[in-house]
Design a protein around this motif. Sequence first.
Motif, PDB file in Angstrom:
ATOM      1  N   GLY A 189       0.791  -1.227   0.000  1.00 26.02           N
ATOM      2  CA  GLY A 189       0.000   0.000   0.000  1.00 26.02           C
ATOM      3  C   GLY A 189       0.819   1.271   0.000  1.00 26.02           C
ATOM      4  N   ILE A 190       0.359   2.249   0.761  1.00 27.57           N
ATOM      5  CA  ILE A 190       1.002   3.556   0.818  1.00 27.57           C
ATOM      6  C   ILE A 190       2.449   3.434   1.274  1.00 27.57           C
ATOM      7  CG2 ILE A 190       0.973   5.803   1.968  1.00 27.57           C
ATOM      8  CD1 ILE A 190      -2.104   5.473   2.173  1.00 27.57           C
ATOM      9  N   GLY A 191       2.700   2.597   2.265  1.00 28.80           N
ATOM     10  CA  GLY A 191       4.050   2.443   2.787  1.00 28.80           C
ATOM     11  C   GLY A 191       5.026   1.930   1.753  1.00 28.80           C
ATOM     12  N   ALA A 192       4.591   0.974   0.918  1.00 21.20           N
ATOM     13  CA  ALA A 192       5.466   0.426  -0.117  1.00 21.20           C
ATOM     14  C   ALA A 192       5.780   1.473  -1.173  1.00 21.20           C
ATOM     15  CB  ALA A 192       4.813  -0.797  -0.757  1.00 21.20           C
ATOM     16  N   VAL A 193       4.782   2.226  -1.588  1.00 22.22           N
ATOM     17  CA  VAL A 193       5.018   3.270  -2.587  1.00 22.22           C
ATOM     18  C   VAL A 193       5.946   4.346  -2.024  1.00 22.22           C
ATOM     19  CG1 VAL A 193       3.944   5.047  -4.019  1.00 22.22           C
ATOM     20  CG2 VAL A 193       2.811   2.841  -3.710  1.00 22.22           C
ATOM     21  N   LEU A 194       5.747   4.698  -0.749  1.00 20.81           N
ATOM     22  CA  LEU A 194       6.607   5.692  -0.116  1.00 20.81           C
ATOM     23  C   LEU A 194       8.052   5.204  -0.066  1.00 20.81           C
ATOM     24  CD1 LEU A 194       7.056   8.323   1.463  1.00 20.81           C
ATOM     25  CD2 LEU A 194       6.398   7.079   3.542  1.00 20.81           C
ATOM     26  N   ALA A 195       8.264   3.950   0.346  1.00 19.06           N
ATOM     27  CA  ALA A 195       9.618   3.406   0.404  1.00 19.06           C
ATOM     28  C   ALA A 195      10.253   3.382  -0.979  1.00 19.06           C
ATOM     29  CB  ALA A 195       9.587   2.005   1.012  1.00 19.06           C
ATOM     30  N   ASP A 196       9.477   3.015  -2.000  1.00 18.64           N
ATOM     31  CA  ASP A 196       9.990   3.019  -3.373  1.00 18.64           C
ATOM     32  C   ASP A 196      10.478   4.409  -3.775  1.00 18.64           C
ATOM     33  OD1 ASP A 196       9.378   0.338  -3.663  1.00 18.64           O
ATOM     34  OD2 ASP A 196       7.514   0.700  -4.777  1.00 18.64           O
ATOM     35  N   ARG A 197       9.661   5.389  -3.482  1.00 16.82           N
ATOM     36  CA  ARG A 197       9.992   6.757  -3.908  1.00 16.82           C
ATOM     37  C   ARG A 197      11.200   7.305  -3.154  1.00 16.82           C
ATOM     38  NH1 ARG A 197       5.273   9.253  -6.023  1.00 16.82           N
ATOM     39  NH2 ARG A 197       6.404  11.227  -6.081  1.00 16.82           N
ATOM     40  N   LEU A 198      11.256   7.046  -1.853  1.00 22.62           N
ATOM     41  CA  LEU A 198      12.375   7.542  -1.057  1.00 22.62           C
ATOM     42  C   LEU A 198      13.678   6.886  -1.475  1.00 22.62           C
ATOM     43  CD1 LEU A 198      10.734   7.678   2.491  1.00 22.62           C
ATOM     44  CD2 LEU A 198      11.286   9.626   1.004  1.00 22.62           C
ATOM     45  N   GLN A 199      13.635   5.573  -1.718  1.00 23.57           N
ATOM     46  CA  GLN A 199      14.851   4.902  -2.182  1.00 23.57           C
ATOM     47  C   GLN A 199      15.251   5.411  -3.567  1.00 23.57           C
ATOM     48  OE1 GLN A 199      15.091   0.628  -3.354  1.00 23.57           O
ATOM     49  NE2 GLN A 199      16.510   0.480  -1.621  1.00 23.57           N
ATOM     50  N   GLY A 200      14.260   5.696  -4.398  1.00 26.73           N
ATOM     51  CA  GLY A 200      14.537   6.235  -5.731  1.00 26.73           C
ATOM     52  C   GLY A 200      15.227   7.588  -5.688  1.00 26.73           C
ATOM     53  N   ARG A 201      15.072   8.303  -4.593  1.00 26.13           N
ATOM     54  CA  ARG A 201      15.752   9.593  -4.412  1.00 26.13           C
ATOM     55  C   ARG A 201      17.178   9.410  -3.890  1.00 26.13           C
ATOM     56  NH1 ARG A 201      11.185  13.693  -2.438  1.00 26.13           N
ATOM     57  NH2 ARG A 201      12.673  14.311  -0.841  1.00 26.13           N
ATOM     58  N   GLY A 202      17.555   8.162  -3.634  1.00 29.76           N
ATOM     59  CA  GLY A 202      18.886   7.892  -3.117  1.00 29.76           C
ATOM     60  C   GLY A 202      18.994   7.992  -1.613  1.00 29.76           C
ATOM     61  N   ASP A 203      17.851   7.988  -0.919  1.00 32.20           N
ATOM     62  CA  ASP A 203      17.843   8.122   0.532  1.00 32.20           C
ATOM     63  C   ASP A 203      17.998   6.757   1.205  1.00 32.20           C
ATOM     64  OD1 ASP A 203      17.422  10.763  -0.003  1.00 32.20           O
ATOM     65  OD2 ASP A 203      15.314  10.782   0.589  1.00 32.20           O
ATOM     66  N   HIS A 204      18.366   6.794   2.471  1.00 28.35           N
ATOM     67  CA  HIS A 204      18.548   5.565   3.248  1.00 28.35           C
ATOM     68  C   HIS A 204      17.263   5.251   4.002  1.00 28.35           C
ATOM     69  CE1 HIS A 204      20.342   2.449   5.637  1.00 28.35           C
ATOM     70  NE2 HIS A 204      20.093   3.085   6.761  1.00 28.35           N
ATOM     71  N   LEU A 205      16.860   3.979   3.973  1.00 23.59           N
ATOM     72  CA  LEU A 205      15.615   3.557   4.600  1.00 23.59           C
ATOM     73  C   LEU A 205      15.886   2.700   5.835  1.00 23.59           C
ATOM     74  CD1 LEU A 205      13.553   2.424   1.464  1.00 23.59           C
ATOM     75  CD2 LEU A 205      13.502   4.647   2.613  1.00 23.59           C
ATOM     76  N   VAL A 206      15.119   2.954   6.882  1.00 27.96           N
ATOM     77  CA  VAL A 206      15.032   2.074   8.035  1.00 27.96           C
ATOM     78  C   VAL A 206      13.594   1.580   8.072  1.00 27.96           C
ATOM     79  CG1 VAL A 206      15.314   1.825  10.521  1.00 27.96           C
ATOM     80  CG2 VAL A 206      16.779   3.418   9.248  1.00 27.96           C
ATOM     81  N   LEU A 207      13.399   0.279   7.940  1.00 26.48           N
ATOM     82  CA  LEU A 207      12.066  -0.285   7.783  1.00 26.48           C
ATOM     83  C   LEU A 207      11.751  -1.247   8.916  1.00 26.48           C
ATOM     84  CD1 LEU A 207      12.387  -1.127   3.980  1.00 26.48           C
ATOM     85  CD2 LEU A 207      11.481   0.967   4.991  1.00 26.48           C
ATOM     86  N   LEU A 208      10.521  -1.191   9.400  1.00 22.94           N
ATOM     87  CA  LEU A 208      10.077  -2.124  10.435  1.00 22.94           C
ATOM     88  C   LEU A 208       9.292  -3.253   9.803  1.00 22.94           C
ATOM     89  CD1 LEU A 208      11.014   0.020  12.471  1.00 22.94           C
ATOM     90  CD2 LEU A 208       8.987  -0.529  13.815  1.00 22.94           C
ATOM     91  N   ALA A 209       9.585  -4.477  10.232  1.00 25.70           N
ATOM     92  CA  ALA A 209       8.877  -5.657   9.740  1.00 25.70           C
ATOM     93  C   ALA A 209       8.372  -6.460  10.925  1.00 25.70           C
ATOM     94  CB  ALA A 209       9.803  -6.516   8.882  1.00 25.70           C
ATOM     95  N   ARG A 210       7.166  -7.015  10.784  1.00 31.04           N
ATOM     96  CA  ARG A 210       6.550  -7.752  11.899  1.00 31.04           C
ATOM     97  C   ARG A 210       7.209  -9.105  12.111  1.00 31.04           C
ATOM     98  NH1 ARG A 210       2.144 -11.188  12.267  1.00 31.04           N
ATOM     99  NH2 ARG A 210       1.685 -10.873  10.054  1.00 31.04           N
ATOM    100  N   THR A 211       7.668  -9.736  11.042  1.00 32.08           N
ATOM    101  CA  THR A 211       8.261 -11.065  11.134  1.00 32.08           C
ATOM    102  C   THR A 211       9.591 -11.104  10.383  1.00 32.08           C
ATOM    103  OG1 THR A 211       7.184 -11.875   9.122  1.00 32.08           O
ATOM    104  CG2 THR A 211       5.960 -12.100  11.203  1.00 32.08           C
TER     105      THR A 211
END
Length: 230
Positions: free
Chosen positions: A12-34
């Motif tokens: 959903g929104i979170g996946a699209v946001l992560a895609d766009r931020l990574q596409g800008r060359g930014d570093h991501l810290v992501l939380l996963a339930r499992t």
Amino acid sequence: MTTHLVTGAGSGIGAVLADRLQGRGDHLVLLARTTARADELAERYPGSQVVVADLADASALERISGLPEEIDSLHHVAGVVELGCVAEQGSEVLSHHLAVNLVAPAILTRRCLPALRRTRGTVVFVNSSAGLSANADWSAYAASKFGLRGFADALRAEEVEHGVRVTTIFPSRTATPMQEKVHEQEGRTYDASRWIAPSTVVDTILHVLDLPDDASIPEVTVRPVLPRAT
């Protein structure tokens, strides 16, 4: 390098946001339930930092270690929804909504505040139109989202002296897997074309992030153009 912490990046929104931020060359810290979801995110977003923590488990969130010393933005996108009338809904449903939709963002925000203060960063709460008005069968979800709005308002007032900006975004129905689940619960046919595209909500988030230092957007509501089908 600009660093963003995002919950709900799996879809959903979170996946699209992560895609766009990574596409800008930014570093991501992501939380996963499992760990299984963590492996999926690590493969999809190479170079990102993936942290395993169940948002429903407050103690697990308190134990998270290794968070960056500087975070430029924190995005609370993950959430749960389960419709049901008050007369028939068990207390565990309300507790789960509050744990994931309200308590988890509160804990994560507190844990990240020192890192956000160092960058004069931004906290984005992806709330819901249900955080502005509540309808029948939405009591648990709406209660958690009304609470999240109050938390964001208090945080905004407290952190202005530290330069931390706080924005709440209230999207109405958005074409995500969660919305498809809601339609199933409502017994309605799901037509994604009637609802806001996740990318439209993400465009709004990125606009908030890219504001000059002299301005902030405390709240913004995003609604679909088409009226709700009866």
